[in-house]
Scaffold this active site. Structure first.
Site, PDB file in Angstrom:
ATOM      1  N   ARG A 169     -44.347   5.455  18.585  1.00  0.00           N
ATOM      2  CA  ARG A 169     -44.859   5.149  17.349  1.00  0.00           C
ATOM      3  C   ARG A 169     -46.234   5.294  17.433  1.00  0.00           C
ATOM      4  NH1 ARG A 169     -41.056   1.534  19.390  1.00  0.00           N
ATOM      5  NH2 ARG A 169     -39.066   1.566  18.323  1.00  0.00           N
ATOM      6  N   LYS A 197     -41.507  -2.469  20.483  1.00  0.00           N
ATOM      7  CA  LYS A 197     -41.223  -3.580  19.524  1.00  0.00           C
ATOM      8  C   LYS A 197     -40.708  -4.887  20.609  1.00  0.00           C
ATOM      9  CE  LYS A 197     -39.649  -1.139  15.287  1.00  0.00           C
ATOM     10  NZ  LYS A 197     -38.677  -1.010  14.446  1.00  0.00           N
ATOM     11  N   HIS A 297     -35.289   2.576  21.896  1.00  0.00           N
ATOM     12  CA  HIS A 297     -34.249   2.149  21.220  1.00  0.00           C
ATOM     13  C   HIS A 297     -33.292   0.891  22.040  1.00  0.00           C
ATOM     14  CE1 HIS A 297     -34.347   5.697  18.339  1.00  0.00           C
ATOM     15  NE2 HIS A 297     -35.130   5.132  17.775  1.00  0.00           N
TER      16      HIS A 297
END
Length: 326
Positions: A169, A197, A297
């Protein structure tokens, strides 16, 4: 003896500041919990803060005296209002409901309320959107678009090469420091650790083209940009750390130079190279769980959407190549 006058009702009335402040205080406590103990990213926290402030205002206008008086019907009305009155998209409404749900679960865990009134409220259905990738030759035009005769061009080339090489990202790339990509031997590393994240780290290989671009930038580009931030890998024109918004602008400029988007092709977005990275790996036969690890993920179900893109590509090849396909 004259009759005794009734005492005035001094409890918080409908829409009173006391009610608003009680729920708002609980919301701030929940947001602090997410930021400090759960490590939720700053951008996500900012979005949740906007959502719960909107919810607090809605509760205040509804005349509830305390968080415990909020009902499931209130939550449902709030969700409907976001779509029909505020005009939020299904995705934004679903995020707002997630914020309200998180807040009320927090209230339940803290003993402020006896039940979670959000549990049965359904979020609006989201349209299924497959991630859009560009072809390998288009990626090459994109990463080669910057003018590498200038310090900023060297920076932009290194940034774009690293984005495609790692599938990162943009926010993960701009937070990198020089020490994250340069080993103890002074050479650019073959594997970089990215922080995604929730503060979760993952190791991602860096290909030879990205390493060469990084080396050129570190030697000839970065020193020429000044040094107000000695640690930041990617500097802006003033020597400070490159922001996420500025990195996104780099991608847009390169896309314009490369003639993207192509007619009928996907629009240029901040995840364009990330989607292309994953799609190209899947199409080349990479295992979906490996791609899951590389993308960071939490669930393989999130990564499996790229297998559908690959199937579409296989169908196109079949339709144009098999003699009896049509």
């Amino acid at each position: 003896m004259p009759p005794r006058r009734a005492e005035p009702d001094v409890s918080p009335g409908p829409g009173s500041p006391e009610v608003r402040d009680a729920l708002a205080a609980a919301a701030e406590a929940w947001l602090a919990h997410l930021g400090v103990e759960r490590g939720v990213a700053g951008n996500t926290l900012a979005a949740y803060r906007r959502d719960v402030r909107r919810w607090c205002d809605f509760v205040r206008r509804s005349g509830r005296r305390a968080p415990a008086e909020v009902t499931e019907a209130d939550v449902s009305a709030f969700v409907v209002g976001l779509r029909t009155e505020v005009g939020l998209s299904a995705a934004s409404t679903a995020r707002a409901l997630a914020a309200v749900r998180g807040l009320h679960r927090f209230l339940l865990a803290e003993g402020t309320v006896d039940a979670d009134v959000t549990r049965e409220v359904r979020a609006p259905s989201l349209p299924r959107r497959l991630p859009k990738a560009i072809a390998v030759d288009a990626v090459l035009r994109l990463v080669q678009a910057p003018d590498t005769t200038t310090p900023l061009g060297l920076r932009d080339r290194a940034l774009l090469e690293l984005l495609y090489a790692t599938g990162a990202r943009i926010s993960e790339i701009v937070q990198l420091d020089v020490d994250d990509v340069v080993g103890s031997d002074g050479e650019v590393v073959h594997v970089v650790r990215l922080t995604g994240k929730g503060g979760k780290q993952r190791a991602v290989p860096v290909g030879s083209h990205a390493r060469a671009a990084l080396d050129a930038y570190l030697v000839r580009g970065r020193p020429a940009l000044g040094g107000s931030d000695a640690r930041a890998l990617f500097r802006n024109s003033r020597g400070g750390r490159l922001s996420r918004q500025s990195a996104w602008a780099v991608l847009r400029r390169a896309a314009d130079t490369a003639g993207l988007p192509e007619p009928g092709g996907p629009p240029v977005g901040p995840h364009l190279l990330r989607h292309s990275f994953a799609t190209h790996l899947i199409e080349a036969g990479a295992d979906v769980r490996v791609v899951q690890e590389l993308l960071g993920h939490a669930s393989v179900a999130t990564t499996q959407v790229y297998t559908h893109v690959s199937v579409d590509a296989l169908r196109e090849v079949y339709a144009t190549s098999h003699p009896r396909a049509r």
